[in-house]
Design an enzyme around this catalytic site. Structure first.
Site, PDB file in Angstrom:
ATOM      1  N   GLU A 121       0.726  -1.199  -0.153  1.00 18.80           N
ATOM      2  CA  GLU A 121       0.174  -0.067   0.138  1.00 18.80           C
ATOM      3  C   GLU A 121       0.869   1.423  -0.051  1.00 18.80           C
ATOM      4  O   GLU A 121       1.879   1.373   0.769  1.00 18.80           O
ATOM      5  CB  GLU A 121      -0.858   0.176   1.278  1.00 18.80           C
ATOM      6  N   LYS A 123       2.436   4.516   1.326  1.00 20.02           N
ATOM      7  CA  LYS A 123       2.257   5.160   2.434  1.00 20.02           C
ATOM      8  C   LYS A 123       1.994   6.612   2.437  1.00 20.02           C
ATOM      9  O   LYS A 123       2.787   7.347   1.883  1.00 20.02           O
ATOM     10  CB  LYS A 123       3.873   4.943   3.198  1.00 20.02           C
ATOM     11  N   ASP A 125       1.331  10.286   3.077  1.00 21.84           N
ATOM     12  CA  ASP A 125       2.292  11.341   3.866  1.00 21.84           C
ATOM     13  C   ASP A 125       1.157  12.221   4.418  1.00 21.84           C
ATOM     14  O   ASP A 125       0.940  13.403   3.920  1.00 21.84           O
ATOM     15  CB  ASP A 125       3.396  11.907   3.033  1.00 21.84           C
ATOM     16  N   TYR A 231      -7.098   2.364   6.056  1.00 20.81           N
ATOM     17  CA  TYR A 231      -6.415   1.288   5.613  1.00 20.81           C
ATOM     18  C   TYR A 231      -6.243   0.373   6.764  1.00 20.81           C
ATOM     19  O   TYR A 231      -5.665  -0.637   6.485  1.00 20.81           O
ATOM     20  CB  TYR A 231      -5.128   1.659   5.375  1.00 20.81           C
ATOM     21  N   LYS A 319      10.253   2.917   3.112  1.00 23.15           N
ATOM     22  CA  LYS A 319      10.474   4.385   2.928  1.00 23.15           C
ATOM     23  C   LYS A 319      11.112   4.731   1.584  1.00 23.15           C
ATOM     24  O   LYS A 319      12.363   4.161   1.163  1.00 23.15           O
ATOM     25  CB  LYS A 319      11.233   5.329   3.916  1.00 23.15           C
ATOM     26  N   CYS A 413      24.280  47.285  -6.841  1.00 27.07           N
ATOM     27  CA  CYS A 413      23.208  46.388  -7.418  1.00 27.07           C
ATOM     28  C   CYS A 413      23.814  45.888  -8.673  1.00 27.07           C
ATOM     29  O   CYS A 413      24.420  46.516  -9.748  1.00 27.07           O
ATOM     30  CB  CYS A 413      22.094  47.312  -7.740  1.00 27.07           C
ATOM     31  N   CYS A 416      22.426  47.456 -12.197  1.00 26.26           N
ATOM     32  CA  CYS A 416      22.508  48.876 -12.350  1.00 26.26           C
ATOM     33  C   CYS A 416      23.843  49.580 -11.854  1.00 26.26           C
ATOM     34  O   CYS A 416      24.333  50.783 -12.185  1.00 26.26           O
ATOM     35  CB  CYS A 416      21.208  49.952 -12.143  1.00 26.26           C
ATOM     36  N   CYS A 431      18.418  47.704  -3.759  1.00 29.26           N
ATOM     37  CA  CYS A 431      19.300  48.760  -4.722  1.00 29.26           C
ATOM     38  C   CYS A 431      18.687  50.172  -4.449  1.00 29.26           C
ATOM     39  O   CYS A 431      17.649  50.081  -4.343  1.00 29.26           O
ATOM     40  CB  CYS A 431      19.076  48.217  -6.066  1.00 29.26           C
ATOM     41  N   CYS A 437      17.197  51.769 -12.408  1.00 28.58           N
ATOM     42  CA  CYS A 437      17.644  50.239 -12.196  1.00 28.58           C
ATOM     43  C   CYS A 437      16.958  49.488 -13.196  1.00 28.58           C
ATOM     44  O   CYS A 437      15.619  49.299 -13.195  1.00 28.58           O
ATOM     45  CB  CYS A 437      17.657  49.586 -10.842  1.00 28.58           C
TER      46      CYS A 437
HETATM   47  S1  IVH Z   1      -0.796   0.837   8.886  1.00 29.30           S
HETATM   48  C1  IVH Z   1      -0.333  -1.195  12.739  1.00 29.30           C
HETATM   49  N1  IVH Z   1      -1.091   1.548   6.438  1.00 29.30           N
HETATM   50  O1  IVH Z   1       2.311   5.689   8.473  1.00 29.30           O
HETATM   51  C2  IVH Z   1      -0.361  -0.614  11.483  1.00 29.30           C
HETATM   52  N2  IVH Z   1      -0.207   3.155   7.826  1.00 29.30           N
HETATM   53  O2  IVH Z   1       4.511   4.828  10.758  1.00 29.30           O
HETATM   54  C3  IVH Z   1      -0.706   0.887  11.527  1.00 29.30           C
HETATM   55  N3  IVH Z   1       0.659   5.290   6.996  1.00 29.30           N
HETATM   56  O3  IVH Z   1       1.138   6.060  11.593  1.00 29.30           O
HETATM   57  C4  IVH Z   1      -0.504   1.444  10.211  1.00 29.30           C
HETATM   58  N4  IVH Z   1      -0.074   4.903   5.120  1.00 29.30           N
HETATM   59  O4  IVH Z   1      -0.008   7.420   9.727  1.00 29.30           O
HETATM   60  C5  IVH Z   1      -0.695   1.948   7.566  1.00 29.30           C
HETATM   61  N5  IVH Z   1      -1.281   2.459   4.212  1.00 29.30           N
HETATM   62  C6  IVH Z   1      -0.923   2.597   5.286  1.00 29.30           C
HETATM   63  C7  IVH Z   1      -0.354   4.043   5.717  1.00 29.30           C
HETATM   64  C8  IVH Z   1      -0.069   4.276   6.827  1.00 29.30           C
HETATM   65  C9  IVH Z   1       0.242   5.933   5.767  1.00 29.30           C
HETATM   66  C10 IVH Z   1       1.023   6.169   8.132  1.00 29.30           C
HETATM   67  C11 IVH Z   1       0.343   6.117   9.453  1.00 29.30           C
HETATM   68  C12 IVH Z   1       1.284   5.460  10.427  1.00 29.30           C
HETATM   69  C13 IVH Z   1       2.609   5.643   9.841  1.00 29.30           C
HETATM   70  C14 IVH Z   1       3.315   4.560  10.343  1.00 29.30           C
END
Ligand code: IVH
Length: 690
Positions: A121, A123, A125, A231, A319, A413, A416, A431, A437
């Site tokens: 999945e 992640k 942000d 999720y 990451k 400047c 100029c 300036c 200028c």
């Molecule tokens: S699962 C026990 N799924 O990432 C599992 N987390 O350090 C709980 N996050 O605090 C998290 N996308 O804020 C999960 N598809 C995803 C996610 C996700 C973003 C974030 C979430 C969590 C941090 C994990």
């Protein structure tokens, strides 16, 4: 359809139920499937009908009413919520080898050699949240906090339209968890607006989402256009799903958006492919992701695997490499802005940072270069945070050549040659060349024709610059003589001296004619636009309007300024001494007077006609604004109130009629309460001021 006043309570209840269901269905179609099935107008009509019925039958307002999404009352602080199931975090890994280690350790723990399926999945942000439903109704929302206790953001979460407020066929108790985020587009729009209003901007979409969700006034959250993906789950009274994938299906059935890029992977190879794919599409996604989460798909296996102290054994976050890179500084260039501010920019050896080629970085100002000791030829670490302008994080001094020299910020400047001076307690050097200028002259003309000023669309930045460099335009007044100068060749005495713009590359008869038409159209200009167009430091549109209102004609204003007569100016609410100084300085510059006079011989500045509505509901009232307003700047709010005949005061007293409170209002709101003065929210004020 029946008139609301003719509805019985029973009919009203039935219709409210129908409306809630219909709008929820539409929200799902819109946010989850990206396939709107009600037009905006239809949606608004339903919303309006819902409000009307609720106004007459307040006792029938449903927990899942769409009206709840507009944001409830302002709170004084967030209350704490203890998570019945802690909100855990994930272990981080950064390489393919570590992915392989992770999978090996899962297999070892389960004592199996068989392939294990994982959900991969993106992640997201953003900011994690937990949404609690009891008997299918959304009852409570919380932030993650420290994982054990979070903050109560129930009302804020309600404003997120993609979060369903009511679920069908859900367990009696169900906590759905996921990520709230702000799209890149909304983030840029918000920051652009803040920038214009002179407010502090957000560093990235994540911060903007956090700042928007954690608002004591949920109305602000409602305006911010947040989205979310679900999720995982917290407390549940039963768990009719067998796998993570199965859970996603349930989430979709209940109406939660889940990420379309979640994929089931049956081998290490598929996991690695999913990572590579997400890395590739990352930049093109409408929201930020900072990695990929892998979760053992089977819940039975997840349960066997269990948890380490704060992280599950069955999931991990892979990451993306930080969006940093090493490169060299080829040059440090100094740009000169409209007001003469010198801004340093680093020209870099082009380098790929997280999929984007970067060749420039902002250096902010003189002190920043000194603090980081950035020199031409240095190897530097650059960073792209989200999509903001790249920055230099640090210099790799080990790689510095022994003959490198400290960068010396110019005191003249670069455009100029005039002195560039830095006032005490100012960060910028400016300036002093004024309009002699070229950089300032060009920037000022660009400002002069910009949207809120003369608004001459045909004169783009590039054209202004070219015309300036070719000697066609020197100051704004030259814009208005373009047409006669262009015709130069037509009369007997100046044969052959015309500009003949139509002969220039990229121009034709038609485009030149259109440009002249656009310019002719602006020969009469309103007073506020004219004042703003002059580009006086600190004089934005709101200030220009205040000046126009208070002076009525340009002559009155200019005479006062030339005579350094600022009494009337500083008496204007919203104009301070430092602004007044800038104005007096502007008109104290002979250059500027010459330019203004030349302009006045070309254009007609219309006197400002007072259109104050003395019959408005707030005419004659005294209003105090306090706290952070969200929909308008303080100056705008004041201007609005003044245009409706109200007087705007700076402090609350017994003479105050209304106090308009924005976010984080402090002592003034308290004092108003003590004095029993009517308190209005920003919305209520706007309603009154309509
Ligand atoms: S699962 C026990 N799924 O990432 C599992 N987390 O350090 C709980 N996050 O605090 C998290 N996308 O804020 C999960 N598809 C995803 C996610 C996700 C973003 C974030 C979430 C969590 C941090 C994990």
């Amino acid at each position: 359809m029946k008139d609301v006043k003719d509805l019985t309570a029973e009919e009203a209840a039935r219709e409210l139920e129908h409306l809630a269901a219909e709008m929820a269905k539409s929200d799902i179609a819109y946010y989850q499937n990206d396939a709107p099935y009600l037009s905006d107008a239809e949606y608004d009509r339903l919303k309006h009908r819902n409000l009307e019925i609720e106004a007459r039958f307040p006792q029938l307002i449903r927990a899942d009413s769409p009206s709840k999404r507009v944001g409830a009352a302002v709170k004084s602080g967030f209350s704490k919520i203890t998570h019945r199931f802690p909100m855990l975090s994930l272990g981080d890994i950064f390489s393919i080898e570590e992915v392989e280690d992770f999978i090996r350790s899962v297999k070892r723990f389960l004592n199996t050699t068989e392939e294990i399926a994982f959900m991969s999945e993106p992640k997201i942000d953003g900011l994690s949240f937990s949404a609690r439903y009891e008997n299918g109704v959304f009852v409570q929302g919380a932030t993650r906090g420290d994982g054990t206790t979070g903050e109560d953001i129930t009302e804020n979460l309600k404003t997120i339209r993609s979060l369903p407020l009511q679920l069908k066929n859900a367990p009696d108790v169900l906590e759905v968890r996921g990520e709230v985020y702000m799209s890149k587009a909304d983030f840029f729009e918000l920051n652009e607006r803040y920038e214009k209003e002179g407010r502090k901007t957000f560093a990235n979409p994540r911060n903007a989402a956090a700042g928007s969700l954690r608002q004591l006034d949920p109305k602000i959250t409602a305006e911010r256009n947040l989205s979310m993906f679900a999720y995982t789950w917290g407390e549940v009274s039963e768990r009719p799903w067998e796998s993570q994938q199965d859970f996603f299906n349930h989430l979709n059935d209940w109406g939660f958006p889940t990420n379309p890029n979640n994929t089931l992977c049956r081998s290490v190879k598929e996991i690695e492919e999913s990572f590579a794919r997400l890395m590739e599409i990352r930049a093109s996604l409408p929201y930020d992701i900072d990695g990929v989460v892998y979760k053992v798909n089977s819940i039975a296996l997840q349960e066997r695997l269990g948890f380490l102290t704060r992280t599950p054994r069955w999931a991990i976050a892979h990451k993306f490499p930080a969006e940093q890179a090493l490169t060299t500084v080829n040059a440090i260039r100094i740009q000169v802005g409209r007001t003469g501010a010198l801004t340093p920019v680093a020209d870099l050896e082009p380098v790929n940072v997280g999929g984007v080629i970067v060749s420039h970085a902002t250096l902010h100002n003189e002190d920043e270069i000194k603090r980081k000791d950035i020199r031409v030829g240095d190897t530097v670490v650059i960073q792209r945070a989200g999509d903001v302008i790249p920055q230099i994080v640090a210099v790799v001094t080990e790689k510095r050549s022994p003959d490198s020299v400290e960068f010396e910020f110019p005191h003249v400047c670069p455009q100029c040659g005039a002195h560039a001076v830095r006032e005490e307690d100012e960060a910028v050097r400016r300036c002093t060349g004024g309009l002699s200028c070229p950089a300032q002259a060009i920037e000022r003309m660009i400002h002069f024709v910009s949207r809120d000023a003369f608004d001459i669309a045909g004169l783009g930045d590039k054209i202004i610059e070219d015309f300036y460099r070719e000697g066609i335009l020197h100051t704004p007044a030259d814009i208005f003589t373009l047409e006669s100068r262009n015709r130069g060749g037509d009369d007997l005495f100046s044969a052959g001296t015309g500009l003949h713009l139509e002969r220039k590359e990229g121009w034709g008869k038609k485009s030149v004619e259109n440009l002249f038409l656009a310019i002719r159209d602006k020969r009469a200009i309103s007073l506020p636009r004219f004042i703003y167009a002059l580009g006086i430091r600190q004089v934005g549109t709101a200030t220009a309007l205040l000046i126009a209102k208070n002076y009525g004609s340009f002559r009155n204003f200019m005479n006062d300024m030339i005579n350094k007569e600022t009494g009337k100016l500083v008496a204007i609410d919203g104009i301070g001494a430092s602004m007044a100084t800038d104005m007096v300085e502007f008109f104290g510059e002979p250059h500027n007077i010459e330019i203004v006079n030349r302009l006045l011989s070309e254009v007609t500045v219309e006197d400002y006609i007072d259109t104050t509505d003395y019959n408005s509901p707030i005419a004659g009232k005294t209003i105090v604004f306090t706290g952070t307003l969200e929909r308008m700047t303080r100056s705008e709010a004041k201007a609005k109130a003044q245009s409706l005949g109200a007087k705007v005061a700076g402090s609350v007293s017994a003479h105050t009629d209304y106090v308009v409170v924005g976010a984080d209002a402090g002592s003034k709101a308290v004092k108003a309460k003590e004095l029993g003065i009517a308190i209005l929210s920003e919305e209520e004020f706007l309603e009154l001021a309509k």
